[in-house]
Design an enzyme around this catalytic site. Structure first.
Site, mmCIF file in Angstrom:
data_model
loop_
_atom_site.group_PDB
_atom_site.id
_atom_site.type_symbol
_atom_site.label_atom_id
_atom_site.label_comp_id
_atom_site.label_asym_id
_atom_site.label_seq_id
_atom_site.Cartn_x
_atom_site.Cartn_y
_atom_site.Cartn_z
ATOM 1 N NE ARG A 57 9.956 -18.595 -14.820
ATOM 2 C CZ ARG A 57 10.390 -18.658 -13.577
ATOM 3 N NH1 ARG A 57 9.766 -19.435 -12.699
ATOM 4 N NH2 ARG A 57 11.417 -17.948 -13.183
ATOM 5 C CD GLU A 110 16.718 -23.444 -10.873
ATOM 6 O OE1 GLU A 110 16.046 -22.606 -11.505
ATOM 7 O OE2 GLU A 110 16.783 -23.457 -9.625
HETATM 8 C C1 B12 Z 1 7.170 -19.364 -2.319
HETATM 9 C C2 B12 Z 1 7.400 -18.488 -3.512
HETATM 10 C C3 B12 Z 1 7.541 -19.116 -4.738
HETATM 11 C C4 B12 Z 1 7.379 -20.611 -4.933
HETATM 12 C C5 B12 Z 1 5.879 -20.851 -5.144
HETATM 13 C C6 B12 Z 1 5.453 -22.262 -4.883
HETATM 14 C C7 B12 Z 1 3.981 -22.366 -5.056
HETATM 15 N N1 B12 Z 1 3.566 -23.163 -5.982
HETATM 16 O O1 B12 Z 1 3.236 -21.711 -4.359
HETATM 17 C C8 B12 Z 1 8.212 -20.820 -6.218
HETATM 18 C C9 B12 Z 1 9.656 -21.034 -5.813
HETATM 19 C C10 B12 Z 1 7.802 -21.962 -7.100
HETATM 20 C C11 B12 Z 1 8.079 -19.454 -6.850
HETATM 21 C C12 B12 Z 1 8.184 -19.208 -8.188
HETATM 22 C C13 B12 Z 1 8.149 -17.970 -8.765
HETATM 23 N N2 B12 Z 1 8.093 -16.788 -8.144
HETATM 24 CO CO1 B12 Z 1 7.752 -16.642 -6.263
HETATM 25 N N3 B12 Z 1 7.670 -16.316 -4.467
HETATM 26 C C14 B12 Z 1 7.480 -17.069 -3.385
HETATM 27 C C15 B12 Z 1 7.515 -16.231 -2.106
HETATM 28 C C16 B12 Z 1 8.879 -16.355 -1.479
HETATM 29 C C17 B12 Z 1 6.474 -16.594 -1.052
HETATM 30 C C18 B12 Z 1 5.054 -16.665 -1.552
HETATM 31 C C19 B12 Z 1 4.199 -17.281 -0.487
HETATM 32 O O2 B12 Z 1 3.907 -18.455 -0.540
HETATM 33 N N4 B12 Z 1 3.875 -16.505 0.543
HETATM 34 C C20 B12 Z 1 3.039 -16.923 1.654
HETATM 35 C C21 B12 Z 1 1.580 -16.658 1.336
HETATM 36 C C22 B12 Z 1 0.736 -17.054 2.535
HETATM 37 O O3 B12 Z 1 1.425 -15.268 1.099
HETATM 38 P P1 B12 Z 1 0.998 -14.629 -0.330
HETATM 39 O O4 B12 Z 1 1.346 -15.566 -1.406
HETATM 40 O O5 B12 Z 1 1.587 -13.272 -0.399
HETATM 41 O O6 B12 Z 1 -0.581 -14.510 -0.203
HETATM 42 C C23 B12 Z 1 -1.176 -13.686 0.797
HETATM 43 C C24 B12 Z 1 -1.345 -12.224 0.414
HETATM 44 O O7 B12 Z 1 -0.632 -11.838 -0.751
HETATM 45 C C25 B12 Z 1 -2.788 -11.976 0.278
HETATM 46 N N5 B12 Z 1 -3.417 -12.107 -1.043
HETATM 47 C C26 B12 Z 1 -3.000 -12.752 -2.129
HETATM 48 N N6 B12 Z 1 -3.912 -12.656 -3.115
HETATM 49 C C27 B12 Z 1 -4.947 -11.949 -2.630
HETATM 50 C C28 B12 Z 1 -6.155 -11.580 -3.183
HETATM 51 C C29 B12 Z 1 -7.050 -10.839 -2.441
HETATM 52 C C30 B12 Z 1 -8.319 -10.422 -3.038
HETATM 53 C C31 B12 Z 1 -6.722 -10.488 -1.101
HETATM 54 C C32 B12 Z 1 -7.663 -9.702 -0.311
HETATM 55 C C33 B12 Z 1 -5.518 -10.863 -0.544
HETATM 56 C C34 B12 Z 1 -4.645 -11.603 -1.313
HETATM 57 O O8 B12 Z 1 -3.344 -12.965 1.105
HETATM 58 C C35 B12 Z 1 -2.568 -14.170 1.011
HETATM 59 C C36 B12 Z 1 -2.707 -14.977 2.261
HETATM 60 O O9 B12 Z 1 -2.220 -14.266 3.384
HETATM 61 C C37 B12 Z 1 7.253 -14.798 -2.650
HETATM 62 C C38 B12 Z 1 7.905 -13.654 -1.905
HETATM 63 C C39 B12 Z 1 7.395 -13.457 -0.509
HETATM 64 N N7 B12 Z 1 6.113 -13.184 -0.301
HETATM 65 O O10 B12 Z 1 8.164 -13.555 0.396
HETATM 66 C C40 B12 Z 1 7.850 -14.891 -4.058
HETATM 67 C C41 B12 Z 1 7.312 -14.005 -5.226
HETATM 68 C C42 B12 Z 1 5.814 -13.879 -5.090
HETATM 69 N N8 B12 Z 1 7.684 -14.746 -6.425
HETATM 70 C C43 B12 Z 1 8.013 -13.975 -7.374
HETATM 71 C C44 B12 Z 1 8.395 -14.438 -8.670
HETATM 72 C C45 B12 Z 1 8.804 -13.379 -9.666
HETATM 73 C C46 B12 Z 1 8.384 -15.779 -9.005
HETATM 74 C C47 B12 Z 1 8.808 -16.381 -10.337
HETATM 75 C C48 B12 Z 1 8.326 -15.667 -11.589
HETATM 76 C C49 B12 Z 1 10.292 -16.632 -10.388
HETATM 77 C C50 B12 Z 1 11.142 -15.428 -10.451
HETATM 78 N N9 B12 Z 1 11.224 -14.697 -11.556
HETATM 79 O O11 B12 Z 1 11.828 -15.143 -9.492
HETATM 80 C C51 B12 Z 1 8.185 -17.790 -10.224
HETATM 81 C C52 B12 Z 1 6.726 -17.811 -10.701
HETATM 82 C C53 B12 Z 1 6.472 -18.691 -11.848
HETATM 83 C C54 B12 Z 1 4.990 -18.732 -12.125
HETATM 84 N N10 B12 Z 1 4.610 -19.297 -13.215
HETATM 85 O O12 B12 Z 1 4.190 -18.242 -11.365
HETATM 86 C C55 B12 Z 1 8.020 -12.547 -6.971
HETATM 87 C C56 B12 Z 1 6.925 -11.676 -7.587
HETATM 88 C C57 B12 Z 1 7.551 -10.378 -7.999
HETATM 89 C C58 B12 Z 1 6.721 -9.186 -8.193
HETATM 90 N N11 B12 Z 1 5.418 -9.220 -8.058
HETATM 91 O O13 B12 Z 1 7.344 -8.166 -8.496
HETATM 92 C C59 B12 Z 1 8.024 -12.612 -5.453
HETATM 93 C C60 B12 Z 1 7.351 -11.459 -4.745
HETATM 94 C C61 B12 Z 1 9.514 -12.702 -5.010
HETATM 95 C C62 B12 Z 1 10.319 -11.517 -5.460
HETATM 96 N N12 B12 Z 1 10.422 -10.465 -4.663
HETATM 97 O O14 B12 Z 1 10.897 -11.537 -6.530
HETATM 98 N N13 B12 Z 1 7.829 -18.518 -5.936
#
Ligand code: B12
Ligand code: B12
Lengths: 481, 139, 481, 139
Positions: free
Chosen positions: C98, C169
């Site tokens: 990408r 897409e």
């Molecule tokens: C919204 C989302 C998107 C949006 C992101 C928009 C944006 N710009 O932010 C869009 C639709 C664009 C997207 C795209 C993609 N996504 Co996405 N996305 C999500 C989703 C549904 C929610 C993420 C989110 O915002 N959560 C809310 C926030 C508050 O939580 P968080 O991100 O987890 O962060 C918290 C914790 O993780 C933690 N944390 C994070 N980092 C750190 C670091 C430290 C030190 C600490 C202590 C804590 C901590 O604290 C944060 C705050 O509470 C997740 C799945 C889920 N979680 O339900 C998938 C997910 C993260 N995505 C995923 C993927 C693969 C992608 C894509 C590659 C597309 C794809 N192949 O399906 C692309 C990424 C392209 C790229 N270049 O990065 C996967 C990752 C898979 C994996 N790890 O095995 C997930 C898990 C979905 C899945 N199950 O497939 N995504």
């Protein structure tokens, strides 16, 4: 026996007899039971929990669960309370106890001990007796209810209410027609009069006990008006014996609009007929049962059914939802599967609880339709009973004026055939002798013809079969393959 | 050839009537002469009906979980009553709890049932088997 | 570059350059690609499938899926087709590809071979080249689409379209603002003009290729008007280059009524603005994305979210639904989990497909509200572009007149703050520079104050954070703990 | 005592910006001086920022699944650049696919990260740990 309140003399006479029918009943003291109930904290009172939920506009979650042995049953309930986040707990009674076959239940307990797993499909509360019941009710934090399917539930009620349960499911019609084959309707109604009177006596002593007629009946394509009539009449019969907290139920039909209309009309109609019977002092709440018919075997698909039921329960404003598990099609759920059903439901319920569901004009048509149907049957029941609902309902079942689809009882006419229309509303295909006017039937027929046209076949019996299998095969309406 | 008699019913204290009504309709349509005893049928009632109608097979349903207890001994009682050759089919949700079907099957085969079916069985295949099994016995 | 149709000379000039950027592009023939596409049976054409679904009032199911290695990817897709009963297939591209980091993708392929499992989050289609893509598209029975998030997707498009994919897409805005940090908007719009022109050339040669702008943007509390503006503008930009089959998308917000209103208004508005731009000859369909924000970790709860999304997709009349899996919160799903999401969705979709959802008057208010908001922004865009939508949108993002919440791009203003109202509708708390009139904002504010009052706190930033976490913690509105 | 500097960012080509914005708000509120590099941050950028701000810790996020590839080698590069003592925290959806957390943790601890977090971690606990870890290093 007349349809009025059971006299205390008659009650005591029956009581003496009934306590003799199994050793755990011998010497059971009502006073001691009441005294024991007084020690139960309000937070564990089912009736109070239902009232509060209703006032707060909440939908409480309750699973079904019961196993043969006390310790296992306690573990199961605690798991559902903690891991399943259930708001209300059940104790589902095994099918031998439901038929008063305490001897077979005893054998089931024994075999379960040997097999190290439950060979009974529920908790044999009579066999376990007062002490066993109290062990159970004392080891949980939530209000807990007896759920069963017992036509003669008098001994079970004596033991479980004295045992600390604060809600009791069932009724003389709803625990007969769908649950038995040869018990005369008047007999089960009489026996439930005793149960209701027992609850009334608790109420008179300041113990609030919730009563819940079993809404879904056979769980299979039951048109709303059919189950509403039973619910309302059982409500009246219970109120007559002094019951104060009553929860009327309805089993999900599948169409969002019919289900919401059903729950709204159920409440309206119950208030209407309760008032007509002169009752004012009661607490009315509602329970919505997630799909009660055949489930899909695949667990992911089952989750789809469960979650949809949860959503509709909330949109319909039910005070309680009875939760199914992803194992439904296959067997009594493990505690894990049961908790999964609860958590899936919890998610849907919480995501929906803030959403208002405004009732539009098309929708109001369906509410009025159900109300018309229920009034039509109720009038016929009153007529047959010369104004008395109890005599009336017995006569109505005999004449087929009231009729439950697919029921096993020989005291049910069994001529009504329900069928889905093109939008999945449950309608009447064959009314048998049901007291439905020509214009009501014309409406149903029109709706069914709409479907027939869409499917390019005539309205026919095959559609009924197709509809029975439909949800388990992944659809609402049983379309031709 | 005149229609073959079979006996149908739900054993024990089991009230599940929907599947039973469908089975009656199905086997009647498949050309059998069905004596449907409905729900809550005892082993004795099954045997009496089979003797009375000279049935070639008894089709036992159990849905509610007590199948393991309710179904045990039917084969022995049949033999006792002189029904040595009768086919015994059993189907439904035969045990308490979701259980891998091979385990369920083994249990009921051991009890002397000729064929065992889960709730997902294809009725078309069942009636084919039944016809074949009856024909095989007739030889 | 102007906003008009890309000339064939310019196209060819860019093409020569772009094919040089990675060995698998060298010598790629457009004619051969077109000839190859002609051999693909109509049943596998994505554009045709979308049109037919729309005509039949069906909602098609499509998962997301992609792994590093060709054989594994094929097995995955076949599993989703057979066990998952998917109607449409995806090929999700990995995140290195990408960003045009084919070198890193190559390393990912290598490490995946060593690890015997995919270490890439998608299928590196450019690295696998034409032959690899054809292996994939030939081994499935269903229409198949490229799904990614690539700001410069020119080489990927050349390879995958010649490789037999029939849908693509993305778009110059929707694959920039939410997906990148430092790519200028004009650059990605220009690069997508090339992609759209490529699709246009295929169309001119009789090959129907479906194009789908990415609806949900950041997937997190995106108010409908924000994603609608992007969808409509990308639709116009695509039609300008000769695209004929266009599917506009919307990501579930969570409130049933807002979501249905959003999908209805999206279609209305798209037709309105396409007509304004002079387009008549196009096929417009819609796609609904199940909840795109943070998911609950518990799988049973995730099923609750999935199934609710499925239900709303059908009630809203979407032609396609993009399906999540119970693993969503944790990681890329196994094929089994992915198929579970599909089957759960299938059950809900089939149970609902026969149910009509009449639009009441309260509901019409919300449809009109969204239309007002979209028109308000669109007018500002036209104004900033002196009538030209392309110049206008670049200027609008620069000025913050258009603004996507929580987006990573430095070319996004990033001042808009969305928030749920008391019924869970997504509203605007802080409009930044968004071109929303005072009366629109007054409406939003009123709704938010309603919530603040219900929660006994002031409208505040904490509510936004609470809302972001809400669904993953099991609710729609982030109420105070 | 003046606020402790920390560096925050999402590594590799990962665009997930929502969690990053929340982490920035959280750690700022918890009393740290946060340098947030946003999404799509290279190892070099992390190190440069840490040196420039004299940070006590680098908090690396990886959500998109490429964490295993993107995060490898950061510890070594830190040492190379003289950041021997810096704390490295990493969190998010660190590997491709749902994986038992202990396995994920082990992998990243081996890479030289001091603490590893899943997406479900409690931010309150994280900031407590971070304060304690920084205090311990200071001794
Ligand atoms: C919204 C989302 C998107 C949006 C992101 C928009 C944006 N710009 O932010 C869009 C639709 C664009 C997207 C795209 C993609 N996504 Co996405 N996305 C999500 C989703 C549904 C929610 C993420 C989110 O915002 N959560 C809310 C926030 C508050 O939580 P968080 O991100 O987890 O962060 C918290 C914790 O993780 C933690 N944390 C994070 N980092 C750190 C670091 C430290 C030190 C600490 C202590 C804590 C901590 O604290 C944060 C705050 O509470 C997740 C799945 C889920 N979680 O339900 C998938 C997910 C993260 N995505 C995923 C993927 C693969 C992608 C894509 C590659 C597309 C794809 N192949 O399906 C692309 C990424 C392209 C790229 N270049 O990065 C996967 C990752 C898979 C994996 N790890 O095995 C997930 C898990 C979905 C899945 N199950 O497939 N995504
Ligand atoms: C509707 C229903 C009810 C209704 C029944 C109304 C009525 N009178 O029929 C009500 C609500 C009253 C009810 C009550 C109870 N039920 Co119930 N019920 C169901 C449910 C949801 C559907 C049954 C049904 O009608 N299916 C549709 C018909 C067409 O399918 P079928 O019955 O399976 O029959 C087909 C096949 O099994 C097969 N088949 C059946 N027999 C035979 C025999 C042969 C020879 C062959 C070849 C094939 C065959 O062919 C039939 C036609 O296709 C099932 C779960 C499910 N399947 O989703 C539970 C279920 C059968 N019930 C169950 C239980 C336990 C009970 C109760 C004991 C209450 C409780 N503890 O929860 C009571 C029973 C009391 C009693 N005395 O029997 C359990 C059984 C558990 C187990 N085996 O481990 C089930 C599986 C639910 C569950 N997972 O817990 N129930």
């Amino acid at each position: 026996m007349s349809s009025s309140k059971l006299s205390i003399e008659k009650f005591n006479e029956i009581r003496r007899e009934i306590l003799q029918t199994w050793p755990t009943g011998h010497g059971l003291s009502l006073e001691e039971g009441i005294a024991y109930q007084k020690t139960i904290p309000e937070a564990k009172n089912f009736a109070v929990a239902m009232r509060k939920a209703s006032q707060a506009g909440k939908t409480l979650l309750q699973p079904r669960a019961g196993v043969a042995l006390i310790q296992d049953h306690i573990k199961l309930l605690q798991y559902l309370e903690n891991e399943g986040e259930a708001d209300l707990l059940p104790t589902t009674i095994d099918a031998y106890t439901r038929q008063n076959r305490y001897q077979e239940a005893a054998l089931g307990i024994e075999k379960s001990l040997q097999a190290r797993t439950s060979l009974l499909n529920g908790f044999p509360a009579v066999n376990h007796g007062l002490a066993g019941c109290r062990q159970v009710t004392e080891s949980v934090k939530s209000p807990i209810q007896v759920r069963h399917g017992t036509p003669d539930a008098r001994l079970l009620a004596e033991i479980t209410l004295a045992g600390g349960f604060t809600s009791y499911e069932g009724g003389g019609i709803s625990y007969n027609i769908p649950y038995t084959k040869k018990v005369p309707l008047q007999k089960s109604i009489d026996d439930w009069k005793y149960v209701d009177r027992l609850v009334g006596i608790y109420e008179e002593h300041g113990i609030h006990i919730n009563r819940e007629p079993f809404g879904p009946l056979t769980g299979t394509l039951v048109p709303p008006f059919v189950s509403h009539v039973v619910a309302i009449i059982e409500g009246i019969l219970a109120l007559r014996q002094g019951v104060k907290s009553i929860t009327l139920g309805y089993g999900q039909g599948g169409n969002l609009f019919q289900d919401v209309a059903a729950l709204i009309s159920l409440k309206n109609l119950a208030h209407e007929f309760f008032a007509r019977e002169g009752f004012k002092d009661y607490e009315l709440t509602t329970v919505f049962h997630q799909w009660m018919g055949g489930f899909p075997e695949d667990e992911a698909k089952a989750f789809g059914v469960i979650s949809w039921g949860a959503a509709v329960a909330v949109l319909a404003g039910a005070d309680k939802v009875i939760v199914k598990s992803p194992h439904e099609a296959m067997g009594i759920p493990t505690k894990e599967a049961n908790a999964q059903g609860l958590r899936c439901t919890r998610q849907a319920v919480s995501m929906l609880r803030d959403q208002k569901f405004p009732i539009g004009s098309e929708h109001r048509v369906e509410i009025e339709q159900i109300e018309k149907e229920v009034r039509s049957i109720m009038e016929a029941v009153y007529r047959l009973g010369n104004g008395d609902i109890e005599a009336g309902i017995v006569a109505a079942f005999e004449a087929g004026v009231m009729d439950v689809p697919f029921a096993p009882s020989v005291y049910n006419h069994g001529k009504i055939l329900p069928m889905r229309d093109n939008n999945g509303f449950i309608r009447v295909f064959n009314k048998g002798n049901l007291a439905l006017s020509d214009d009501i039937m014309a409406y149903h027929r029109e709706k069914l013809e709409e479907r027939a046209k869409a499917e390019g076949r005539n309205v026919c019996f095959q559609m009924v079969t197709d509809d029975i299998y439909a949800i388990s095969k992944g659809a609402l309406v049983g379309r031709p393959r | 050839m005149s229609a073959t008699n079979i006996v149908l019913g739900v054993i024990g204290f089991d009230c599940h009537s929907v599947g039973n009504k469908i089975l009656e309709a199905w086997f009647t349509e498949s050309g059998f002469k069905v004596t449907n005893l409905g729900v809550m049928v005892s082993q004795e009632e099954f045997i009496a009906a089979a003797i009375e109608t000279d049935a070639k097979a008894i089709l036992v349903s159990s849905l509610y979980g007590h199948g393991e207890i309710d179904c045990a001994g039917l084969r022995e009682k049949c033999i006792e009553k002189g029904l040595e050759d009768i086919l015994l089919y059993v189907g439904g949700n035969l045990v308490v709890g979701k259980t891998p079907f091979p385990q369920v099957e083994e249990k009921f085969l051991k009890m002397g049932y000729d064929r065992v079916f889960g709730p997902d069985c294809s009725l078309e295949k069942v009636s084919e088997m039944l016809k074949a099994d009856i024909a095989a016995k007739a030889k």
